[in-house]
Design an enzyme around this catalytic site. Structure first.
Site, PDB file in Angstrom:
ATOM      1  N   LYS A  17      -1.729  -6.363  -0.334  1.00  0.00           N
ATOM      2  CA  LYS A  17      -0.523  -6.801  -0.982  1.00  0.00           C
ATOM      3  C   LYS A  17       0.608  -5.791  -0.823  1.00  0.00           C
ATOM      4  O   LYS A  17       1.777  -6.107  -0.997  1.00  0.00           O
ATOM      5  CB  LYS A  17      -0.774  -6.961  -2.501  1.00  0.00           C
ATOM      6  CG  LYS A  17      -1.945  -7.831  -2.846  1.00  0.00           C
ATOM      7  CD  LYS A  17      -2.140  -7.820  -4.399  1.00  0.00           C
ATOM      8  CE  LYS A  17      -3.356  -8.626  -4.766  1.00  0.00           C
ATOM      9  NZ  LYS A  17      -4.381  -7.803  -5.431  1.00  0.00           N
ATOM     10  N   GLY A  18       0.242  -4.549  -0.569  1.00  0.00           N
ATOM     11  CA  GLY A  18       1.197  -3.446  -0.656  1.00  0.00           C
ATOM     12  C   GLY A  18       2.453  -3.591   0.177  1.00  0.00           C
ATOM     13  O   GLY A  18       3.531  -3.133  -0.201  1.00  0.00           O
ATOM     14  N   GLU A  23       3.252  -2.143   7.370  1.00  0.00           N
ATOM     15  CA  GLU A  23       2.366  -1.539   6.369  1.00  0.00           C
ATOM     16  C   GLU A  23       3.178  -0.765   5.336  1.00  0.00           C
ATOM     17  O   GLU A  23       4.247  -0.239   5.660  1.00  0.00           O
ATOM     18  CB  GLU A  23       1.387  -0.575   7.059  1.00  0.00           C
ATOM     19  CG  GLU A  23       0.086  -1.204   7.491  1.00  0.00           C
ATOM     20  CD  GLU A  23      -0.843  -1.535   6.318  1.00  0.00           C
ATOM     21  OE1 GLU A  23      -0.371  -1.667   5.177  1.00  0.00           O
ATOM     22  OE2 GLU A  23      -2.046  -1.657   6.555  1.00  0.00           O
ATOM     23  N   ASP A  24       2.647  -0.686   4.119  1.00  0.00           N
ATOM     24  CA  ASP A  24       3.282   0.197   3.138  1.00  0.00           C
ATOM     25  C   ASP A  24       2.883   1.647   3.396  1.00  0.00           C
ATOM     26  O   ASP A  24       3.685   2.556   3.219  1.00  0.00           O
ATOM     27  CB  ASP A  24       2.952  -0.222   1.697  1.00  0.00           C
ATOM     28  CG  ASP A  24       1.464  -0.366   1.455  1.00  0.00           C
ATOM     29  OD1 ASP A  24       0.707  -0.538   2.423  1.00  0.00           O
ATOM     30  OD2 ASP A  24       1.041  -0.308   0.293  1.00  0.00           O
ATOM     31  N   ASP A  83      -2.801   5.737   6.269  1.00  0.00           N
ATOM     32  CA  ASP A  83      -3.470   6.871   5.643  1.00  0.00           C
ATOM     33  C   ASP A  83      -4.556   7.394   6.591  1.00  0.00           C
ATOM     34  O   ASP A  83      -4.262   8.165   7.500  1.00  0.00           O
ATOM     35  CB  ASP A  83      -4.069   6.325   4.334  1.00  0.00           C
ATOM     36  CG  ASP A  83      -4.093   7.356   3.246  1.00  0.00           C
ATOM     37  OD1 ASP A  83      -3.790   8.515   3.513  1.00  0.00           O
ATOM     38  OD2 ASP A  83      -4.434   6.994   2.118  1.00  0.00           O
ATOM     39  N   ASP A 111       0.191   0.757  -5.366  1.00  0.00           N
ATOM     40  CA  ASP A 111      -0.303   0.600  -6.733  1.00  0.00           C
ATOM     41  C   ASP A 111      -1.222   1.721  -7.190  1.00  0.00           C
ATOM     42  O   ASP A 111      -1.803   2.452  -6.386  1.00  0.00           O
ATOM     43  CB  ASP A 111      -1.083  -0.710  -6.854  1.00  0.00           C
ATOM     44  CG  ASP A 111      -2.442  -0.642  -6.152  1.00  0.00           C
ATOM     45  OD1 ASP A 111      -2.464  -0.329  -4.939  1.00  0.00           O
ATOM     46  OD2 ASP A 111      -3.466  -0.870  -6.809  1.00  0.00           O
ATOM     47  N   ARG A 138       3.387  -1.514  -8.573  1.00  0.00           N
ATOM     48  CA  ARG A 138       3.894  -1.983  -7.278  1.00  0.00           C
ATOM     49  C   ARG A 138       5.379  -2.314  -7.383  1.00  0.00           C
ATOM     50  O   ARG A 138       6.119  -2.235  -6.414  1.00  0.00           O
ATOM     51  CB  ARG A 138       3.156  -3.248  -6.839  1.00  0.00           C
ATOM     52  CG  ARG A 138       1.698  -3.036  -6.482  1.00  0.00           C
ATOM     53  CD  ARG A 138       1.155  -4.303  -5.825  1.00  0.00           C
ATOM     54  NE  ARG A 138      -0.295  -4.358  -5.800  1.00  0.00           N
ATOM     55  CZ  ARG A 138      -1.066  -3.789  -4.881  1.00  0.00           C
ATOM     56  NH1 ARG A 138      -0.525  -3.103  -3.902  1.00  0.00           N
ATOM     57  NH2 ARG A 138      -2.382  -3.907  -4.926  1.00  0.00           N
TER      58      ARG A 138
END
Ligand code: PRP
Length: 182
Positions: A46-47, A102-103, A106, A162, A168
């Site tokens: 969801k990010g 993408e948020d 990583d 989040d 968010r």
């Protein structure tokens, strides 16, 4: 304006204004790169939703959007890495210029898996655009074509990211207090 104090939040890392300015710069870069073409933005739920909508509005090329969701599993707590698609795209990407949005990138496992999976569907081009890049946590290398910010090795929330599904909706990006997140 000073953001309200919220439980667990240590400090603001990027303000709404800084984020807006950077998205407009990256949007300009992308618009120039894809000039004369249509672009399909694929958001990873969801990010990425918040970043994708802001980025889409900053682009000057015709844009289509689609979303997918992934699930990640780890066989050991310290070993991330098994990713699968939990909700697939609604439409084909064959022959299209695709930007995976993408948020955060990583460890890189999610982006690498998605790049491999989407590449097999025959897009004309495929690249990654991320709001945040935390390269200090990278385990597998992935080509990140566009990124707004490199961030330190801290747990961050806001603008789609989040903490246990909360925060968010913050317009800024904040660092969580270490004792809350780790
Ligand atoms: C986040 C983010 C990426 C992934 C990146 O998703 O949106 O998809 O983690 O991590 P990686 O580079 O280590 O693979 P998350 O699983 O937190 O889901 P969410 O977007 O629903 O919050």
């Amino acid at each position: 304006m000073t953001p309200p104090t919220l439980p667990g939040i240590e400090r603001v890392l990027f303000t709404e204004e800084q984020i807006a300015r950077r998205i407009s710069e990256v949007g300009e870069e992308i618009s120039q790169r894809y000039q004369g073409r249509e672009l399909k933005l694929i958001g990873v739920l969801k990010g990425a939703v918040f970043f994708l909508t802001a980025l889409a509005r900053a682009l000057r090329v015709p844009v289509k959007i689609d979303f997918l969701a992934i699930s990640s599993f780890s066989t050991r707590p310290s070993s991330p890495g098994v990713v699968r698609i939990a909700k697939d795209l609604d439409e084909s990407i064959e022959g299209e210029d695709v930007l995976l949005v993408e948020d955060i990138v990583d460890t890189g496992f999610t982006a690498r898996y998605l790049l491999e999976t989407l590449a097999a569907r025959g897009p004309n081009s495929l690249a990654v655009c991320t709001l945040l890049d935390r390269t200090s946590r990278r385990i597998v290398q992935v080509p990140v074509a566009f990124r707004c910010f490199e961030i330190p090795d801290r747990f961050v929330v806001g603008f789609g990211l989040d903490y246990r599904q909360l925060y968010r909706n913050l317009g800024y990006i904040a660092v969580m207090k270490p004792d809350w997140s780790e």
